[in-house]
Design a protein around this motif. Sequence first.
Motif, PDB file in Angstrom:
ATOM      1  N   ARG A 147      39.658   2.853 -33.205  1.00 29.66           N
ATOM      2  CA  ARG A 147      40.060   1.519 -32.747  1.00 29.66           C
ATOM      3  C   ARG A 147      38.827   0.633 -32.809  1.00 29.66           C
ATOM      4  O   ARG A 147      37.774   1.001 -32.263  1.00 29.66           O
ATOM      5  CB  ARG A 147      40.570   1.629 -31.309  1.00 29.66           C
ATOM      6  N   TYR A 159      37.431  -8.575 -24.515  1.00 36.54           N
ATOM      7  CA  TYR A 159      38.068  -7.317 -24.123  1.00 36.54           C
ATOM      8  C   TYR A 159      37.619  -6.186 -25.053  1.00 36.54           C
ATOM      9  O   TYR A 159      37.602  -6.346 -26.279  1.00 36.54           O
ATOM     10  CB  TYR A 159      39.610  -7.422 -24.185  1.00 36.54           C
ATOM     11  N   ASP A 210      43.365  -3.497 -30.679  1.00 36.12           N
ATOM     12  CA  ASP A 210      44.089  -3.825 -29.447  1.00 36.12           C
ATOM     13  C   ASP A 210      43.964  -5.326 -29.165  1.00 36.12           C
ATOM     14  O   ASP A 210      42.856  -5.832 -28.962  1.00 36.12           O
ATOM     15  CB  ASP A 210      43.474  -3.025 -28.284  1.00 36.12           C
ATOM     16  N   HIS A 212      45.529  -6.744 -26.610  1.00 37.24           N
ATOM     17  CA  HIS A 212      45.551  -6.812 -25.140  1.00 37.24           C
ATOM     18  C   HIS A 212      46.388  -7.989 -24.633  1.00 37.24           C
ATOM     19  O   HIS A 212      45.951  -8.748 -23.753  1.00 37.24           O
ATOM     20  CB  HIS A 212      44.119  -6.843 -24.582  1.00 37.24           C
ATOM     21  N   GLU A 236      47.939  -3.243 -31.429  1.00 40.00           N
ATOM     22  CA  GLU A 236      48.413  -2.871 -30.083  1.00 40.00           C
ATOM     23  C   GLU A 236      48.628  -4.094 -29.195  1.00 40.00           C
ATOM     24  O   GLU A 236      47.803  -5.015 -29.191  1.00 40.00           O
ATOM     25  CB  GLU A 236      47.342  -1.952 -29.485  1.00 40.00           C
ATOM     26  N   ASP A 237      49.697  -4.047 -28.420  1.00 36.93           N
ATOM     27  CA  ASP A 237      49.999  -5.080 -27.425  1.00 36.93           C
ATOM     28  C   ASP A 237      49.730  -6.494 -27.939  1.00 36.93           C
ATOM     29  O   ASP A 237      48.972  -7.257 -27.315  1.00 36.93           O
ATOM     30  CB  ASP A 237      49.195  -4.840 -26.130  1.00 36.93           C
ATOM     31  N   GLU A 262      51.421   0.644 -22.751  1.00 37.81           N
ATOM     32  CA  GLU A 262      50.532   1.177 -21.707  1.00 37.81           C
ATOM     33  C   GLU A 262      50.847   0.622 -20.321  1.00 37.81           C
ATOM     34  O   GLU A 262      50.533   1.266 -19.331  1.00 37.81           O
ATOM     35  CB  GLU A 262      49.056   0.963 -22.067  1.00 37.81           C
ATOM     36  N   ARG A 283      53.321   3.683 -26.300  1.00 39.43           N
ATOM     37  CA  ARG A 283      52.031   4.101 -25.749  1.00 39.43           C
ATOM     38  C   ARG A 283      52.059   4.383 -24.245  1.00 39.43           C
ATOM     39  O   ARG A 283      51.042   4.273 -23.558  1.00 39.43           O
ATOM     40  CB  ARG A 283      50.961   3.044 -26.063  1.00 39.43           C
TER      41      ARG A 283
END
Length: 402
Positions: A147, A159, A210, A212, A236-237, A262, A283
Amino acid sequence: MKIVDARVIVTCPGRNFVTLKLVTDDGVTGVGDATLNGRELAVEAYLREHVVPALIGRDPARIEDTWQYLYKGAYWRRGPVTMTAIAAVDTALWDIKGKYAGLPVYQLLGGRSRDGVTAYGHAYAASLDEVPAAVASLVAQNYRAVRVQCGIPGLSKTYGVSASGGSYEPADSAVPSVESWSTSRYLAFVPTVFERVRSEFGPDLQLLHDVHHRLTPIEAARLGRSLEPYALTWLEDPVPAELQDGYRLIRSHTTTPLAVGEVFNSIWDCADLIQSQLIDYVRCSVVHAGGITHLRRIFDLAALHHVRSGSHGATDLSPICMAAALHLDLAIPNFGLQEHMPHTAETDRVFPHGYHFADGLLHPSEEPGLGVDIDEELAARYPYRPASLPVNRLEDGTLHSW
Ligand code: GCO
Ligand code: MG
């Protein structure tokens, strides 16, 4: 067989962890992770006040019945605090069942479906020029999936990027610290990071990123499309997942695979995303999604819809959660990837465990049960310290998703 003792242990070997330890009348013990980052004592109180009294005297063999008893019995269903508390009990009961059976938990879940669990590591760099070295260090450790997060020019903190050079641990102060965000700077910059990584590391390394929860669907669609040349394993997200229709919009614009889950705590949070094939990886984690029993249910639903697992495994999930995740990862047919963010040496000492990382793969312990424990004496030497996750504001001061 009866549960005769249930202890809720809070410890802070560098960061806070909440653990449930169950003891049976035969002296067999089982452990479950109950850590909810930044809200630890809410789960501790939920367990201590509302769950522990109902566990004493129960038969530890009745895992499914205990799950239903805690879920339906609360009347107030779901939510991160409730589901984390249920997860802790469920995980501890699987640990106990494995010990009684004399088998590692993955054997009780159907046995091995693969040789080991492919793990992704975190590469983060303060600036673009530092990205290749960060990725190279993961490749040197034999990670097959990485990642990649990078500081954004013009933003002081990003982040996923550690300020200290040590491992990334965002829960940094008792009251949330404030970070800042600019979507336009981010969207212009991220493709340059992946262009650099692909050109230096070639096509084989699996790459992840990610977001986030920081974009709108149309912004995420643009990002996914701009990253297509670099063939990410997942993005991701990309957007907050309360409004799940957003994923239909992203999906209609890009073939970059999507990973979400998550912050989900039950199958109801992801059922539509899975059944409509709007995501590629789910996830959710053992600790936040109701334990091994419930996460297995989520993964089984996912298997029917071409969705693979990608369990969350940040350092705020304790080694007990990691141990439990690995047993599930090894057994399910639709495993995708497991996040691996190694804990500090202090944390590893408080939670002695038999799982290990070798040649890009994680392997669960072969000991009966989960193969992880908590050293209660050592844990007591690290008292709880309040720590919160940061908040995020746009450059004009507006509160944004962190
Ligand atoms: C990840 C996560 C974490 C979370 C953390 C919050 O993908 O690993 O996004 O970094 O921010 O778990 O407690
Ligand atoms: Mg994440």
